[in-house]
Design a protein around this motif. Structure first.
Motif, short mmCIF file in Angstrom:
data_model
loop_
_atom_site.label_atom_id
_atom_site.label_comp_id
_atom_site.label_asym_id
_atom_site.label_seq_id
_atom_site.Cartn_x
_atom_site.Cartn_y
_atom_site.Cartn_z
N ARG A 49 -7.03 -4.75 8.61
CA ARG A 49 -7.22 -4.86 6.99
C ARG A 49 -8.66 -4.26 6.66
NH1 ARG A 49 -3.69 -9.52 7.71
NH2 ARG A 49 -1.96 -9.36 6.48
N TYR A 50 -8.72 -3.44 5.71
CA TYR A 50 -10.00 -3.16 5.30
C TYR A 50 -10.18 -3.44 3.63
CZ TYR A 50 -14.61 -0.71 5.35
OH TYR A 50 -16.02 -0.55 5.34
N PRO A 54 -10.99 5.34 2.08
CA PRO A 54 -10.90 4.07 2.72
C PRO A 54 -10.35 4.08 4.23
CG PRO A 54 -9.97 4.07 0.52
CD PRO A 54 -10.41 5.58 1.08
N ALA A 55 -9.71 4.95 4.51
CA ALA A 55 -9.08 4.79 5.79
C ALA A 55 -10.12 5.29 6.95
CB ALA A 55 -7.73 5.70 5.91
N LEU A 110 0.78 -1.30 0.03
CA LEU A 110 0.10 -0.09 0.25
C LEU A 110 0.91 1.30 -0.02
CD1 LEU A 110 -2.78 -0.95 2.52
CD2 LEU A 110 -3.05 -0.72 0.14
N ALA A 167 -9.58 5.70 -3.82
CA ALA A 167 -10.11 6.69 -3.06
C ALA A 167 -10.58 7.83 -3.95
CB ALA A 167 -8.70 7.52 -2.34
N THR A 185 -0.98 3.91 9.46
CA THR A 185 -2.16 3.81 8.77
C THR A 185 -1.77 4.09 7.28
OG1 THR A 185 -3.58 4.48 10.31
CG2 THR A 185 -4.58 4.63 8.11
N SER A 186 -2.09 3.22 6.52
CA SER A 186 -1.97 3.51 4.79
C SER A 186 -3.28 3.12 4.20
CB SER A 186 -0.75 2.66 4.38
OG SER A 186 -0.39 3.03 3.03
N TYR A 187 -3.35 3.46 3.04
CA TYR A 187 -4.53 3.15 2.33
C TYR A 187 -4.28 3.26 0.68
CZ TYR A 187 -5.13 8.24 1.15
OH TYR A 187 -4.92 9.64 0.61
N ASP A 188 -5.22 2.64 -0.04
CA ASP A 188 -4.94 2.49 -1.55
C ASP A 188 -5.42 3.75 -2.14
OD1 ASP A 188 -5.06 1.81 -4.22
OD2 ASP A 188 -6.08 0.07 -3.94
N VAL A 228 -7.69 -2.06 0.74
CA VAL A 228 -7.79 -0.75 0.50
C VAL A 228 -7.24 0.30 1.81
CG1 VAL A 228 -9.76 -0.73 -1.27
CG2 VAL A 228 -10.41 -0.41 1.09
N ALA A 229 -7.18 -0.50 2.68
CA ALA A 229 -6.57 0.28 3.91
C ALA A 229 -5.92 -0.75 5.06
CB ALA A 229 -7.53 1.29 4.72
#
Length: 355
Positions: free
Chosen positions: A241-242, A278-279, A201, A273, A266-269, A249-250
């Motif tokens: 994980r999401y 997503p986060a 990510l 977005a 924290t990271s997201y795709d 995605v996050a």
């Protein structure tokens, strides 16, 4: 009370030092961020080689310990890599800070003039009053969420715009036939894969361009894997994980102790977005999970307060640094120079400057 120092590599190489740290950590009720399992991989993976392990004994008992590093001309500070939210310092709570710092300063090599105790949390160690040789500086404001009562009551207290925005995003996902889901991993054997997924990510986002992204093969990635595996073996790590359908995605990388969970990373795709957050969608579901679980008392973020934090909570406090000077005159000189806006201030370790 007598201070002793050895190269920081002794921290994990000598069982006696590890046991002393563990015993002191447990005895003073320190958070997971100062546990041996969190700190030892920092020394092994993120140290530059000049760090020292310092400990103070009183009547044969270890009453304070710290990991310290040179911090510029005639100064030392607590070892403070970016991955450590708190200064790496432990002490018995019944001891006064100033005498401990005075003794440590005398024990450090090179005749340092100032020692900086960095990134202290007033919720864990009340901010000391200024003294003849001691002063403090603001570091950052940081936020927490208290996990009290039902989630629905907490959520209704959030801003109308936040609730409406996330509700609208969920409706859009439903119209598009995308089912979001939250997955939580806590097993030690899952942590290597978690760091790999997290790295993908970040490597696909803006941090890759700055060279700061986590990757399983870089020092950050090796640190997070080692630390999460050690803490997961104690039941003190969790990875959130999401997904949008099957698309990750996050993610959150978290550590836990008896009453708190700390969101470290924290990271997201960014590609997912487009009009979506997503986060934040993950944060809503993760918060509901933590409220409903009624196992922990608070969520800690331990980063500089951002606008989104203030939509999530109004619990904000100011972290601080401590500077301790070998002679009171040095503190007075620094204060005098700092009060003259056009003059250069006296040297202060870079790690102890207000951010």
């Amino acid at each position: 009370m007598n201070w002793h120092t050895v190269p920081a590599a002794h921290f994990s190489e000598h069982a006696a030092h590890a046991e002393s740290w563990r015993r002191l950590h447990a005895g003073c009720g320190a958070p997971v961020l100062l546990s041996y399992e969190f700190v030892a991989p920092l020394v092994e993976r993120m140290g530059a080689g000049g760090e020292l392990l310092a400990w103070c004994e009183r009547a044969g008992e270890v009453v304070a310990m710290a990991l310290v590093a040179p911090a510029g001309r005639a100064s030392w500070s607590t070892f403070q890599p970016p991955q450590a939210p708190l200064g790496l310092w432990l002490q018995r709570p019944d001891l006064q800070l100033a005498p401990l710092l005075a003794g440590l300063l005398r024990a450090l090599p090179g005749f340092p003039l100032v020692f900086a105790l960095t990134q202290m949390d007033p919720a864990l160690a009340p901010r000391p009053d200024h003294g003849a040789s001691l002063d403090t500086l603001d570091y950052i404001d940081t936020a927490r969420v208290t996990l009290a009562g039902p989630f629905d009551a907490y959520w209704q207290a959030r801003g109308k715009n936040l609730r409406a925005n996330l509700k609208k995003q969920r409706a859009r996902l439903a119209r598009d036939g995308i089912a979001p889901r939250l997955e939580i991993s806590r097993a030690p054997q899952d942590m290597a894969r978690a760091v790999e997924d997290y790295g993908r990510l970040e490597q696909a986002g803006w941090k890759a361009g700055e060279g700061t992204a986590v990757h399983p093969s870089n020092a950050q990635g090796r640190y997070y894997r080692a630390m999460l595996e050690l803490l997961a073996a104690r039941g003190c790590a969790s990875v959130f994980r999401y997904y949008f359908g099957d698309r990750l995605v996050a993610m959150d990388l978290c550590v836990e102790d008896a009453d708190s969970i700390v969101v470290l990373k924290t990271s997201y795709d960014e590609g997912a977005a487009d009009g979506l957050s997503p986060a934040l969608l993950m944060r809503e579901e993760a918060s509901r999970f933590l409220f409903d679980g009624a196992r922990l008392a608070r969520i800690e973020f331990y980063g500089r307060v951002m606008d989104w934090h203030l939509r999530w909570t109004d619990e904000v406090r100011t972290m601080y640094h401590v500077n301790y000077y070998r002679w009171p005159g040095l503190r007075r000189l620094r204060a005098l120079l700092a009060s003259r806006p056009l003059s250069a201030s006296a040297p202060v370790p870079s790690s102890a400057k207000t951010s």
